[in-house]
Design a protein around this motif. Structure first.
Motif, PDB file in Angstrom:
ATOM      1  N   GLU A 182       0.882  -1.464   0.424  1.00 51.99           N
ATOM      2  CA  GLU A 182      -0.218   0.191  -0.053  1.00 51.99           C
ATOM      3  C   GLU A 182       0.782   1.261  -0.294  1.00 51.99           C
ATOM      4  O   GLU A 182       0.382   2.191  -0.644  1.00 51.99           O
ATOM      5  N   LEU A 183       1.354   1.280   0.173  1.00 59.19           N
ATOM      6  CA  LEU A 183       2.608   2.409   1.130  1.00 59.19           C
ATOM      7  C   LEU A 183       3.411   2.622  -0.321  1.00 59.19           C
ATOM      8  O   LEU A 183       3.417   4.160  -0.967  1.00 59.19           O
ATOM      9  N   ALA A 184       3.805   1.388  -0.420  1.00 58.36           N
ATOM     10  CA  ALA A 184       4.585   1.116  -1.844  1.00 58.36           C
ATOM     11  C   ALA A 184       3.880   1.937  -3.660  1.00 58.36           C
ATOM     12  O   ALA A 184       4.240   3.161  -4.189  1.00 58.36           O
ATOM     13  N   LYS A 185       2.465   1.761  -3.121  1.00 57.12           N
ATOM     14  CA  LYS A 185       1.739   2.394  -4.327  1.00 57.12           C
ATOM     15  C   LYS A 185       1.455   3.501  -4.336  1.00 57.12           C
ATOM     16  O   LYS A 185       1.142   4.277  -5.414  1.00 57.12           O
ATOM     17  N   LYS A 186       1.247   3.943  -2.484  1.00 55.95           N
ATOM     18  CA  LYS A 186       1.007   5.446  -2.403  1.00 55.95           C
ATOM     19  C   LYS A 186       2.415   6.873  -3.175  1.00 55.95           C
ATOM     20  O   LYS A 186       2.388   7.485  -4.046  1.00 55.95           O
ATOM     21  N   PHE A 187       3.485   5.703  -3.177  1.00 57.05           N
ATOM     22  CA  PHE A 187       4.790   6.168  -3.438  1.00 57.05           C
ATOM     23  C   PHE A 187       5.264   6.685  -5.379  1.00 57.05           C
ATOM     24  O   PHE A 187       5.519   7.376  -5.369  1.00 57.05           O
ATOM     25  N   SER A 188       4.213   5.706  -5.484  1.00 55.01           N
ATOM     26  CA  SER A 188       4.299   5.505  -6.669  1.00 55.01           C
ATOM     27  C   SER A 188       3.355   6.784  -7.325  1.00 55.01           C
ATOM     28  O   SER A 188       3.812   6.801  -8.572  1.00 55.01           O
ATOM     29  N   GLN A 189       2.876   7.484  -6.848  1.00 51.28           N
ATOM     30  CA  GLN A 189       1.848   8.205  -7.230  1.00 51.28           C
ATOM     31  C   GLN A 189       1.832   9.714  -6.767  1.00 51.28           C
ATOM     32  O   GLN A 189       2.360  10.346  -7.812  1.00 51.28           O
ATOM     33  N   ILE A 190       3.906   9.710  -7.229  1.00 45.93           N
ATOM     34  CA  ILE A 190       3.890  11.233  -6.165  1.00 45.93           C
ATOM     35  C   ILE A 190       5.836  11.389  -6.625  1.00 45.93           C
ATOM     36  O   ILE A 190       6.058  12.102  -6.422  1.00 45.93           O
ATOM     37  N   LEU A 191       5.537   9.991  -6.676  1.00 45.49           N
ATOM     38  CA  LEU A 191       7.812  10.149  -7.310  1.00 45.49           C
ATOM     39  C   LEU A 191       7.473  10.357  -9.039  1.00 45.49           C
ATOM     40  O   LEU A 191       6.426   9.907  -9.769  1.00 45.49           O
ATOM     41  N   LYS A 192       8.322  10.560  -9.708  1.00 50.81           N
ATOM     42  CA  LYS A 192       8.518  11.430 -11.064  1.00 50.81           C
ATOM     43  C   LYS A 192       9.905  11.115 -11.317  1.00 50.81           C
ATOM     44  O   LYS A 192      10.981  10.512 -10.298  1.00 50.81           O
ATOM     45  N   LYS A 193      10.376  11.182 -12.710  1.00 50.79           N
ATOM     46  CA  LYS A 193      11.361  11.108 -13.442  1.00 50.79           C
ATOM     47  C   LYS A 193      12.524  12.112 -13.029  1.00 50.79           C
ATOM     48  O   LYS A 193      12.170  13.306 -12.721  1.00 50.79           O
ATOM     49  N   GLY A 194      13.373  11.643 -12.626  1.00 46.08           N
ATOM     50  CA  GLY A 194      14.813  12.710 -12.277  1.00 46.08           C
ATOM     51  C   GLY A 194      14.664  12.738 -10.475  1.00 46.08           C
ATOM     52  O   GLY A 194      15.465  12.872  -9.772  1.00 46.08           O
ATOM     53  N   ASP A 195      13.676  11.630  -9.578  1.00 46.81           N
ATOM     54  CA  ASP A 195      13.683  10.830  -8.009  1.00 46.81           C
ATOM     55  C   ASP A 195      14.909  10.844  -8.141  1.00 46.81           C
ATOM     56  O   ASP A 195      15.077   9.945  -9.712  1.00 46.81           O
ATOM     57  N   ILE A 196      15.435  10.650  -6.979  1.00 45.74           N
ATOM     58  CA  ILE A 196      16.877   9.441  -6.445  1.00 45.74           C
ATOM     59  C   ILE A 196      16.289   9.213  -4.928  1.00 45.74           C
ATOM     60  O   ILE A 196      15.642  10.303  -4.350  1.00 45.74           O
ATOM     61  N   ILE A 197      16.421   8.060  -4.980  1.00 45.35           N
ATOM     62  CA  ILE A 197      16.000   7.458  -3.893  1.00 45.35           C
ATOM     63  C   ILE A 197      16.558   6.828  -3.841  1.00 45.35           C
ATOM     64  O   ILE A 197      17.158   5.726  -3.991  1.00 45.35           O
ATOM     65  N   PHE A 198      17.216   6.758  -1.643  1.00 41.06           N
ATOM     66  CA  PHE A 198      18.106   6.151  -1.645  1.00 41.06           C
ATOM     67  C   PHE A 198      17.731   4.967  -0.365  1.00 41.06           C
ATOM     68  O   PHE A 198      16.384   5.559   0.711  1.00 41.06           O
ATOM     69  N   PHE A 199      17.308   4.015  -0.377  1.00 39.61           N
ATOM     70  CA  PHE A 199      17.266   2.927   0.802  1.00 39.61           C
ATOM     71  C   PHE A 199      18.142   2.059   1.680  1.00 39.61           C
ATOM     72  O   PHE A 199      19.018   1.217   1.877  1.00 39.61           O
ATOM     73  N   HIS A 200      17.952   2.863   3.273  1.00 43.87           N
ATOM     74  CA  HIS A 200      18.803   2.511   4.171  1.00 43.87           C
ATOM     75  C   HIS A 200      18.384   1.666   4.526  1.00 43.87           C
ATOM     76  O   HIS A 200      17.366   0.751   4.817  1.00 43.87           O
ATOM     77  N   GLY A 201      19.086  -0.117   5.640  1.00 37.09           N
ATOM     78  CA  GLY A 201      18.599  -0.750   5.939  1.00 37.09           C
ATOM     79  C   GLY A 201      19.144  -2.282   5.980  1.00 37.09           C
ATOM     80  O   GLY A 201      19.682  -2.496   4.799  1.00 37.09           O
ATOM     81  N   GLU A 202      18.990  -3.148   7.063  1.00 38.78           N
ATOM     82  CA  GLU A 202      19.483  -4.485   6.944  1.00 38.78           C
ATOM     83  C   GLU A 202      18.968  -4.957   5.692  1.00 38.78           C
ATOM     84  O   GLU A 202      17.955  -4.462   5.425  1.00 38.78           O
ATOM     85  N   ILE A 203      20.337  -6.484   5.559  1.00 37.11           N
ATOM     86  CA  ILE A 203      19.460  -7.491   4.866  1.00 37.11           C
ATOM     87  C   ILE A 203      17.944  -7.855   5.129  1.00 37.11           C
ATOM     88  O   ILE A 203      18.222  -8.016   6.321  1.00 37.11           O
ATOM     89  N   GLY A 204      17.711  -8.111   4.502  1.00 43.34           N
ATOM     90  CA  GLY A 204      16.277  -9.058   4.881  1.00 43.34           C
ATOM     91  C   GLY A 204      14.723  -7.888   5.476  1.00 43.34           C
ATOM     92  O   GLY A 204      13.636  -8.609   6.298  1.00 43.34           O
ATOM     93  N   VAL A 205      15.270  -6.831   5.785  1.00 40.28           N
ATOM     94  CA  VAL A 205      14.579  -5.520   6.649  1.00 40.28           C
ATOM     95  C   VAL A 205      13.028  -5.576   5.612  1.00 40.28           C
ATOM     96  O   VAL A 205      11.963  -4.443   6.062  1.00 40.28           O
ATOM     97  N   GLY A 206      13.345  -5.338   4.358  1.00 39.35           N
ATOM     98  CA  GLY A 206      11.903  -5.276   3.438  1.00 39.35           C
ATOM     99  C   GLY A 206      12.459  -4.076   2.015  1.00 39.35           C
ATOM    100  O   GLY A 206      11.308  -3.457   1.858  1.00 39.35           O
ATOM    101  N   LYS A 207      13.562  -3.366   2.351  1.00 41.88           N
ATOM    102  CA  LYS A 207      14.063  -2.464   0.965  1.00 41.88           C
ATOM    103  C   LYS A 207      13.638  -3.195  -0.561  1.00 41.88           C
ATOM    104  O   LYS A 207      13.068  -2.491  -1.327  1.00 41.88           O
ATOM    105  N   THR A 208      13.790  -4.413  -0.672  1.00 37.10           N
ATOM    106  CA  THR A 208      13.979  -4.817  -2.046  1.00 37.10           C
ATOM    107  C   THR A 208      12.285  -5.077  -2.723  1.00 37.10           C
ATOM    108  O   THR A 208      11.767  -5.018  -3.368  1.00 37.10           O
ATOM    109  N   THR A 209      11.922  -5.497  -1.425  1.00 34.30           N
ATOM    110  CA  THR A 209      10.088  -5.432  -1.394  1.00 34.30           C
ATOM    111  C   THR A 209       8.977  -4.818  -1.421  1.00 34.30           C
ATOM    112  O   THR A 209       8.107  -4.408  -2.382  1.00 34.30           O
ATOM    113  N   PHE A 210       9.427  -3.677  -0.910  1.00 32.14           N
ATOM    114  CA  PHE A 210       9.192  -2.474  -1.326  1.00 32.14           C
ATOM    115  C   PHE A 210       9.453  -2.032  -3.109  1.00 32.14           C
ATOM    116  O   PHE A 210       8.557  -1.429  -3.275  1.00 32.14           O
TER     117      PHE A 210
END
Length: 158
Positions: free
Chosen positions: A20-48
């Motif tokens: 649900e959160l990823a879907k909402k994010f997809s509505q506000i992101l656009k070409k040119g945006d850069i998103i950094f994903f921080h966190g340990e292995i297995g915490v959900g970065k790739t799932t998001f």
């Protein structure tokens, strides 16, 4: 310009909440945006990221692709119709010279750039969104903090 606004802790323990959160994010992101994903292995970065990319594909009536972490090939590209998403995983890189060789940020205005393990980047990156994933005390809970969104966009995804 993005304003560095901190979010409250968001519970993403259930994958449906992450989706649900990823879907909402997809509505506000656009070409040119850069998103950094921080966190340990297995915490959900790739799932998001998987849900985020698949939402762009759904929105543009494209077939959904399998989204995996590019740990061994360092970058995966996804055409989502109106632009390309580059998904980087810097986990295996040892130094900043290796980062220069993979083309990170070369065409950033034309792409949506997603970076796992951005701690390996030594140069300062302006106007990025930081997503901090973390485990709860029992490792069954997962939480997300967001930095780099203005308060209006942050309320749109809450």
């Amino acid at each position: 310009m993005l304003i560095a606004t901190n979010s409250d802790k968001i519970d993403i323990s259930l994958e449906v909440k992450t989706a649900e959160l990823a879907k909402k994010f997809s509505q506000i992101l656009k070409k040119g945006d850069i998103i950094f994903f921080h966190g340990e292995i297995g915490v959900g970065k790739t799932t998001f990221i998987k849900h985020l990319i698949n939402n762009f594909q759904k929105k543009n009536h494209l077939n959904l692709t399998e989204v995996t972490s590019p740990t061994f090939n360092l970058v995966n590209e996804y055409n989502v119709g109106s632009f390309i998403i580059q998904h980087y995983d810097l986990y295996r890189l040892n130094n900043s010279a290796e980062i220069k060789n993979i083309g990170l940020f070369e065409n950033e205005k034309e792409l949506l750039t997603l970076v796992e393990w951005p701690e390996k980047i030594e140069t300062k990156v302006e106007n990025k969104i930081d997503l901090f994933f973390e485990y709860g005390e029992d490792f069954n809970k997962r939480f997300l903090y967001i930095m780099g969104l203005n308060s209006e966009k942050l309320s749109d995804i809450r």
